[in-house]
Enzyme design. Sequence first.
Site, PDB file in Angstrom:
ATOM      1  N   SER A  94      -5.331   5.270  -4.665  1.00 29.87           N
ATOM      2  CA  SER A  94      -6.114   4.930  -3.487  1.00 29.87           C
ATOM      3  C   SER A  94      -7.536   4.512  -3.853  1.00 29.87           C
ATOM      4  O   SER A  94      -7.747   3.594  -4.629  1.00 29.87           O
ATOM      5  CB  SER A  94      -6.087   6.093  -2.501  1.00 29.87           C
ATOM      6  OG  SER A  94      -6.470   5.665  -1.223  1.00 29.87           O
ATOM      7  N   ASP A  98       4.036   1.935   1.768  1.00 27.40           N
ATOM      8  CA  ASP A  98       2.634   2.155   2.144  1.00 27.40           C
ATOM      9  C   ASP A  98       2.091   0.926   2.861  1.00 27.40           C
ATOM     10  O   ASP A  98       2.325  -0.208   2.435  1.00 27.40           O
ATOM     11  CB  ASP A  98       1.812   2.419   0.877  1.00 27.40           C
ATOM     12  CG  ASP A  98       0.350   2.695   1.175  1.00 27.40           C
ATOM     13  OD1 ASP A  98       0.051   3.168   2.286  1.00 27.40           O
ATOM     14  OD2 ASP A  98      -0.477   2.443   0.283  1.00 27.40           O
ATOM     15  N   HIS A 125       2.533   5.901  -0.070  1.00 28.60           N
ATOM     16  CA  HIS A 125       1.194   5.812  -0.652  1.00 28.60           C
ATOM     17  C   HIS A 125       1.050   6.775  -1.832  1.00 28.60           C
ATOM     18  O   HIS A 125       0.272   6.525  -2.756  1.00 28.60           O
ATOM     19  CB  HIS A 125       0.172   6.158   0.442  1.00 28.60           C
ATOM     20  CG  HIS A 125      -1.252   6.065   0.018  1.00 28.60           C
ATOM     21  ND1 HIS A 125      -1.892   4.873  -0.219  1.00 28.60           N
ATOM     22  CD2 HIS A 125      -2.189   7.032  -0.202  1.00 28.60           C
ATOM     23  CE1 HIS A 125      -3.151   5.100  -0.561  1.00 28.60           C
ATOM     24  NE2 HIS A 125      -3.350   6.396  -0.561  1.00 28.60           N
TER      25      HIS A 125
END
Length: 654
Positions: free
Chosen positions: A188, A395, A453
Amino acid sequence: MIVRLFWLAVLWLALANANPLKRLNHVWSQRGVAKDDFLVTSLPGLSENIASDDVPLMFAGQLELYPENNTHYFFWKFSDQKKEPEAANRTIFWLNGGPGCSSMDGALMEAGPLRIGKDYKVQLNEGSWHRKGDVVFVDQPAGTGFSYSRDYDVELYQIEYHFLQFLKKYFELFPEDAHNDIVLAGESYAGQYIPYIAHGILERNKKLADGESPYHLKGLAIGNGWISPNEQSLSFVPFAVQAGLVSQKDPGWKAILQQHMKCQDLVAASHEDDTFGANSVVDKECEKVLNTILYELVDHSASQYEQCINMYDYTLRDSFPSCGMNWPPDLSNVNHFLKSDEVMSSLNLVQQISWTECSEHVGKQMKARHSKPAITLFADLLAEVEILLFHGNRDIICNYMGAESMIKKLHWGGQTGFSADSPVLKWFHGDEEAGYVKSERNLTFVNVFDASHMVPFDKPEVSSALVDILFKRFTVADDKLQTQAKKTNANQNDSPSASENDNESGRTSESASSSPSESAATETESHATRIVRLIQLAVIIILIWGLCAIYSTYRSKPTSIIKTKPSGRKKNVQWADLMPQEEPAPKGFLSKTLNKLSRTEHKYVPVDIELGPTDGMDDASSDSGPSNVGTAETPEFVIASDDEENAHEHTEEH
């Protein structure tokens, strides 16, 4: 009288040199500077649920970086007792994103060897990355997780500088690891952290001071990374269409398209004057694209907890406006576990902090207004190290289509993008088709099937093989890339939730994680400590006896032992131990997801994907220039949400 004064002098010297309070203060100040101070030997469920030979050797604690502003970074290191030869001299540093989201997400829900069950006890993660090398999970920047400081970082170059200081202190603590191969990994918003830190390491290696050794940086592994804001922001609508989430027939299509066009115009302008592309890690108008998609697709006819799409895994649903911030399910277990006094003590916390997944204060300060997006560093990095980008295909916020678009426009190694004839290889891990791979000129892209994710959460065993891909430990035949699945006597499922697994391993000692030499060192230290305490007790008894004897003598004399001046006034006399002592100084939207700052569940706010700060955040820190450091305003850190989003604008990270 002379005899009494002699014994008084002896007692005073004893007080000055063996004062137990002084000794305690010295011991406390020196805590956290020796390796054994960080050894972790017990955790709830460790001996109950994990076989002795599977218990990792663990070290954890708050490592001091700067005494002047009380900066300490918390780390948790895991080493496999049964290291394979290729993993013996490798250290993987894992960072979660936010900014401000704790890497304990990675340690206890993703790449670490432990998962937390519903009973708040540790269980074994069979797909742990510590089988591929020592893994060190670091809470950074300061203010994140169990790390703390009086100052906050506001720019990415500060992240780089302070992590290099952490590495310096870390390798002083573990000198045996100083020459290991280093991998920087994370996900991320760590897609911004990791390239900056890698850049700092390579620059350091070029200008070493006398006596310094280079850091052997061998690769970067970034999962669902927020690397190029332009390309990622423009991928939301195409990805939603491709995934079948939205179409031109939907009532909300017009609003979605209009917001997409606003973002597109900003990106186009940035290509002309270099404003957005060079100086903005997150742009508010582009943040609103995902917000608009989530808002327009709300199903008000569904149950309360299934009205919104989960932005981290579009196959799942969540309440509105959380839209994924209540995920993953293990977060509540981890939160309870890390807030336990027993666990905090086992993790050697000098300063006990109530753990929160994401710190709102860090997110507010870390605006990166004067920092270029990390994509601008890639060309130079790829000239020296391998970079692996892996993306779970479910994601939305950091989706794989944005990454592929970024690569197509990236110029490195003498050309732009992958070559036209670069093969797309089907990736098989054991017998499972795990995804597809493209690799060229030090850059490898992996699309991981059926993953969110947080790839290691959904696919622990598969995700650990990504390290093998980074180090080229695979075979290729007939356009198929093959990695070796872990051999096991029992069937193992890539279950995402530790709470669903019951590990019935043999019982072992709570101290099984320590080697014989470390156990002996700890035992010797404990014995020495007992002797010191006995001496301290004896000194205290002697002091009390001496003071009582002096007081008794004083009370029994008919006249004062203090002579008076002609004025008749007595001298002002004080015992040394009664004299005043000097007191020591007390010792949006992408923002929401990337920095889940507050878990609001019944009030809509723009999605803040754990990527950065939200609209409502204070801008004061940016006014004084790029070198400013934010000042910590409160002693408590607050949790955001599991994926690393701000509650001020929802969306992302771990």
